[in-house]
Motif scaffolding. Structure first.
Motif, mmCIF file in Angstrom:
data_model
loop_
_atom_site.group_PDB
_atom_site.id
_atom_site.type_symbol
_atom_site.label_atom_id
_atom_site.label_comp_id
_atom_site.label_asym_id
_atom_site.label_seq_id
_atom_site.Cartn_x
_atom_site.Cartn_y
_atom_site.Cartn_z
ATOM 1 N N LEU A 1 47.412 20.889 7.368
ATOM 2 C CA LEU A 1 47.555 19.690 7.906
ATOM 3 C C LEU A 1 46.661 19.559 8.920
ATOM 4 N N GLU A 2 46.303 20.459 9.959
ATOM 5 C CA GLU A 2 45.265 20.330 10.873
ATOM 6 C C GLU A 2 43.986 20.523 10.510
ATOM 7 N N GLU A 32 43.493 17.035 9.134
ATOM 8 C CA GLU A 32 43.298 15.996 10.114
ATOM 9 C C GLU A 32 41.641 16.057 10.660
ATOM 10 N N GLU A 53 60.243 14.125 4.699
ATOM 11 C CA GLU A 53 59.489 13.850 5.591
ATOM 12 C C GLU A 53 58.353 12.570 5.283
ATOM 13 N N GLU A 110 55.242 17.480 6.857
ATOM 14 C CA GLU A 110 55.428 18.798 6.336
ATOM 15 C C GLU A 110 56.213 18.898 5.049
ATOM 16 N N SER A 111 56.749 17.934 4.640
ATOM 17 C CA SER A 111 57.745 17.993 3.316
ATOM 18 C C SER A 111 57.809 16.587 2.995
ATOM 19 N N ASP A 170 51.892 18.536 3.274
ATOM 20 C CA ASP A 170 51.991 19.985 2.939
ATOM 21 C C ASP A 170 52.866 20.791 3.831
ATOM 22 N N ASP A 171 53.245 21.978 3.592
ATOM 23 C CA ASP A 171 54.470 22.695 4.286
ATOM 24 C C ASP A 171 53.735 23.718 5.291
ATOM 25 N N GLU A 172 52.320 23.695 5.063
ATOM 26 C CA GLU A 172 51.644 24.494 6.028
ATOM 27 C C GLU A 172 50.909 23.640 6.917
ATOM 28 N N VAL A 173 51.313 24.131 8.295
ATOM 29 C CA VAL A 173 50.800 23.312 9.461
ATOM 30 C C VAL A 173 49.277 23.576 9.448
ATOM 31 N N ALA A 174 48.736 24.740 9.274
ATOM 32 C CA ALA A 174 47.347 25.008 9.582
ATOM 33 C C ALA A 174 46.708 24.097 8.403
ATOM 34 N N PHE A 184 50.588 12.422 8.917
ATOM 35 C CA PHE A 184 50.800 14.063 8.305
ATOM 36 C C PHE A 184 52.425 14.313 8.154
#
Length: 131
Positions: A16-17, A20, A41, A37-38, A10-14, A35
């Motif tokens: 992914l957090e 997790e 990746e 972000e693209s 997911d391109d949104e870190v929040a 995880f």
């Protein structure tokens, strides 16, 4: 032997957090959680995990990301690793993208954002049962 892996993209870190935390609570460290972000990746992580002989069980991917969209990513992964369970978690996928992922990436589950924790975990668990 290393633990099998679940990869979230997911391109949104929040997001992914949040994922997790939810995965750690649901599976209590049973799986290695990675995880990205693209899509680029994610593909790099998949290559690294495969080189390290880590069994990737599930990919949870957003759809609307810069560069490569989630359906394209899941299709590319499915072509090379058809055994990996694919889940799309998004708020903005169009019907055509979902249909493409179902037909070309064997999409196991489609979940709308904002998601319910239980719905996501149940989708992952049911995908794992099919392995």
């Amino acid at each position: 032997m290393s633990k099998p892996a679940i990869l979230c993209v997911d391109d949104e870190v929040a997001v992914l957090e949040s994922l997790e935390i939810e995965l750690q609570q649901a599976f209590n460290g049973k799986y290695l959680c990675e995880f990205a972000e693209s899509a680029v990746e994610a593909l790099e992580i998949i290559e690294e995990l495969c080189e390290d002989e880590v069994n990737i069980l599930v990919i949870v991917s957003d759809w609307l990301m810069p560069g490569m969209k989630g359906d394209e990513l899941l299709i590319a992964i499915h072509q090379k690793y058809p055994q990996i369970v694919t889940v799309m978690l998004t708020g903005q996928a169009d019907a055509e993208a979902i249909d493409r992922a179902k037909s070309q990436a064997n999409l196991h589950a489609f979940i709308q954002k904002p998601w319910k924790n239980r719905e996501l975990i149940e989708a992952i668990k049911s995908g794992l049962e099919n392995l």
